[in-house]
Design a protein around this motif. Structure first.
Motif, PDB file in Angstrom:
ATOM      1  N   LYS A 161      30.095  46.189  58.364  1.00  0.00           N
ATOM      2  CA  LYS A 161      31.103  46.083  57.301  1.00  0.00           C
ATOM      3  C   LYS A 161      30.729  44.986  56.310  1.00  0.00           C
ATOM      4  O   LYS A 161      30.938  45.133  55.088  1.00  0.00           O
ATOM      5  CB  LYS A 161      32.476  45.809  57.904  1.00  0.00           C
ATOM      6  CG  LYS A 161      33.005  46.962  58.756  1.00  0.00           C
ATOM      7  CD  LYS A 161      34.374  46.611  59.328  1.00  0.00           C
ATOM      8  CE  LYS A 161      34.887  47.774  60.178  1.00  0.00           C
ATOM      9  NZ  LYS A 161      36.215  47.478  60.778  1.00  0.00           N
ATOM     10  N   PHE A 162      30.171  43.874  56.833  1.00  0.00           N
ATOM     11  CA  PHE A 162      29.783  42.765  55.953  1.00  0.00           C
ATOM     12  C   PHE A 162      28.626  43.175  55.048  1.00  0.00           C
ATOM     13  O   PHE A 162      28.594  42.827  53.848  1.00  0.00           O
ATOM     14  CB  PHE A 162      29.401  41.549  56.787  1.00  0.00           C
ATOM     15  CG  PHE A 162      28.887  40.409  55.990  1.00  0.00           C
ATOM     16  CD1 PHE A 162      29.716  39.701  55.125  1.00  0.00           C
ATOM     17  CD2 PHE A 162      27.544  40.037  56.073  1.00  0.00           C
ATOM     18  CE1 PHE A 162      29.232  38.651  54.365  1.00  0.00           C
ATOM     19  CE2 PHE A 162      27.060  38.989  55.315  1.00  0.00           C
ATOM     20  CZ  PHE A 162      27.905  38.295  54.468  1.00  0.00           C
ATOM     21  N   ARG A 163      27.660  43.927  55.559  1.00  0.00           N
ATOM     22  CA  ARG A 163      26.541  44.402  54.728  1.00  0.00           C
ATOM     23  C   ARG A 163      27.041  45.323  53.615  1.00  0.00           C
ATOM     24  O   ARG A 163      26.573  45.262  52.473  1.00  0.00           O
ATOM     25  CB  ARG A 163      25.508  45.123  55.602  1.00  0.00           C
ATOM     26  CG  ARG A 163      24.685  44.197  56.494  1.00  0.00           C
ATOM     27  CD  ARG A 163      23.418  44.896  56.967  1.00  0.00           C
ATOM     28  NE  ARG A 163      23.717  46.161  57.642  1.00  0.00           N
ATOM     29  CZ  ARG A 163      23.886  46.275  58.963  1.00  0.00           C
ATOM     30  NH1 ARG A 163      23.799  45.187  59.726  1.00  0.00           N
ATOM     31  NH2 ARG A 163      24.134  47.446  59.488  1.00  0.00           N
ATOM     32  N   HIS A 164      27.985  46.186  53.964  1.00  0.00           N
ATOM     33  CA  HIS A 164      28.532  47.095  52.962  1.00  0.00           C
ATOM     34  C   HIS A 164      29.269  46.308  51.868  1.00  0.00           C
ATOM     35  O   HIS A 164      29.125  46.616  50.663  1.00  0.00           O
ATOM     36  CB  HIS A 164      29.497  48.084  53.630  1.00  0.00           C
ATOM     37  CG  HIS A 164      30.138  49.030  52.684  1.00  0.00           C
ATOM     38  ND1 HIS A 164      29.440  50.018  51.990  1.00  0.00           N
ATOM     39  CD2 HIS A 164      31.452  49.152  52.264  1.00  0.00           C
ATOM     40  CE1 HIS A 164      30.263  50.690  51.217  1.00  0.00           C
ATOM     41  NE2 HIS A 164      31.501  50.193  51.361  1.00  0.00           N
ATOM     42  N   LEU A 165      30.042  45.290  52.271  1.00  0.00           N
ATOM     43  CA  LEU A 165      30.747  44.462  51.301  1.00  0.00           C
ATOM     44  C   LEU A 165      29.761  43.678  50.448  1.00  0.00           C
ATOM     45  O   LEU A 165      29.977  43.503  49.226  1.00  0.00           O
ATOM     46  CB  LEU A 165      31.700  43.506  52.023  1.00  0.00           C
ATOM     47  CG  LEU A 165      32.552  42.595  51.128  1.00  0.00           C
ATOM     48  CD1 LEU A 165      33.514  43.444  50.286  1.00  0.00           C
ATOM     49  CD2 LEU A 165      33.334  41.580  51.967  1.00  0.00           C
ATOM     50  N   THR A 166      28.666  43.217  51.040  1.00  0.00           N
ATOM     51  CA  THR A 166      27.646  42.476  50.296  1.00  0.00           C
ATOM     52  C   THR A 166      27.002  43.360  49.242  1.00  0.00           C
ATOM     53  O   THR A 166      26.728  42.914  48.104  1.00  0.00           O
ATOM     54  CB  THR A 166      26.578  41.934  51.268  1.00  0.00           C
ATOM     55  OG1 THR A 166      27.190  41.100  52.240  1.00  0.00           O
ATOM     56  CG2 THR A 166      25.513  41.139  50.511  1.00  0.00           C
ATOM     57  N   GLU A 167      26.707  44.597  49.597  1.00  0.00           N
ATOM     58  CA  GLU A 167      26.117  45.539  48.644  1.00  0.00           C
ATOM     59  C   GLU A 167      27.050  45.760  47.453  1.00  0.00           C
ATOM     60  O   GLU A 167      26.609  45.816  46.287  1.00  0.00           O
ATOM     61  CB  GLU A 167      25.822  46.865  49.341  1.00  0.00           C
ATOM     62  CG  GLU A 167      24.696  46.766  50.356  1.00  0.00           C
ATOM     63  CD  GLU A 167      24.514  48.059  51.138  1.00  0.00           C
ATOM     64  OE1 GLU A 167      25.314  49.008  50.878  1.00  0.00           O
ATOM     65  OE2 GLU A 167      23.610  48.132  51.985  1.00  0.00           O
ATOM     66  N   GLN A 168      28.348  45.874  47.721  1.00  0.00           N
ATOM     67  CA  GLN A 168      29.317  46.046  46.653  1.00  0.00           C
ATOM     68  C   GLN A 168      29.369  44.818  45.743  1.00  0.00           C
ATOM     69  O   GLN A 168      29.462  44.930  44.502  1.00  0.00           O
ATOM     70  CB  GLN A 168      30.712  46.317  47.236  1.00  0.00           C
ATOM     71  CG  GLN A 168      30.856  47.679  47.880  1.00  0.00           C
ATOM     72  CD  GLN A 168      32.254  47.888  48.439  1.00  0.00           C
ATOM     73  OE1 GLN A 168      32.862  46.950  48.977  1.00  0.00           O
ATOM     74  NE2 GLN A 168      32.763  49.119  48.297  1.00  0.00           N
TER      75      GLN A 168
END
Length: 226
Positions: A112-119
């Motif tokens: 979830k943190f990687r996905h938020l970082t990409e955003q």
């Protein structure tokens, strides 16, 4: 130890009757030879008792200097060690169980943190910097932080059931006073073990002296007859 000569009694060791002596203390019969052994045995027993008194005196002195060396202190030490071992075992079991849970949980949180970082990176790249986007990313990041430190899916729970035995010191004042009274009565007898030992030695010497006189008298009677 008093003794008297009788020709009716039988030696309890060799069953002889001639010159048998009766011990007034044990009421057993002994021939001259075994009476000497009996007196020596009593003296040896007395010496052992004297040694026991000396050893116990050392124990008393040690307890006064080192109360932590008492058996009850060792019992508390054993309870402490066993309790610590129980706590350590339970803690290790829970650690292993929690470790397997955390690996799966943190792995999911990391995704979830990687996905938020990409955003977040995409938002900066596109230059779409507005108050609502910044607030969104801060709220999502704080949510992930709180979730990491306080997982909503599992937590440490403390049960009220006691698995370690509680210990306490109980005192019996009435029994303690009785023991003190008994000790005072016992010590008031004033038994002198050195006197008893010396007295037994003197009685043995007198007994051997009587035997030698008796043998000399028989020898003289034999010489007169012949």
């Amino acid at each position: 130890m008093a003794m008297k000569t009788t020709h009716r009694a039988v030696c309890c060791q060799c069953r002889k009757t001639k010159g048998t002596l009766i011990c007034d203390e044990c009421s057993k019969g002994f021939c001259p030879k075994h009476m000497i052994e009996h007196v020596d045995d009593l003296r040896e027993q007395l010496n052992k008792t004297d040694d026991e008194f000396s050893q116990f005196k050392l124990q008393i002195e040690e307890q006064l200097v080192k109360p932590e060396a008492h058996e009850l202190m060792k019992e508390i030490d054993n309870w402490e060690r066993e309790s610590i071992e129980k706590i350590q075992k339970m803690a290790n079991d829970i650690r292993q169980e929690l470790s397997s849970c955390l690996i799966s949980f943190v792995d999911d949180l990391n995704a979830k943190f990687r996905h938020l970082t990409e955003q977040f990176i995409q938002c900066r790249t596109e230059g779409n910097i507005i108050d609502s986007n910044i607030q969104f990313f801060n709220e999502e990041l704080n949510l992930l932080k709180n979730t990491l430190h306080k997982p909503p899916f599992f937590k440490i729970q403390y049960k009220s059931r006691i698995f370690i035995k509680r210990i306490r010191l109980t005192k019996n004042s009435k029994l303690f006073l009785k023991v003190k009274s008994y000790v005072r009565k016992a010590t008031s007898r004033q038994v002198n073990f050195h006197y008893l030992r010396r007295n037994n030695k003197e009685q043995l010497s007198n007994f051997r002296y009587r035997l030698s006189n008796k043998e000399a008298k028989k020898k003289n009677e034999y010489q007169v007859d012949h």
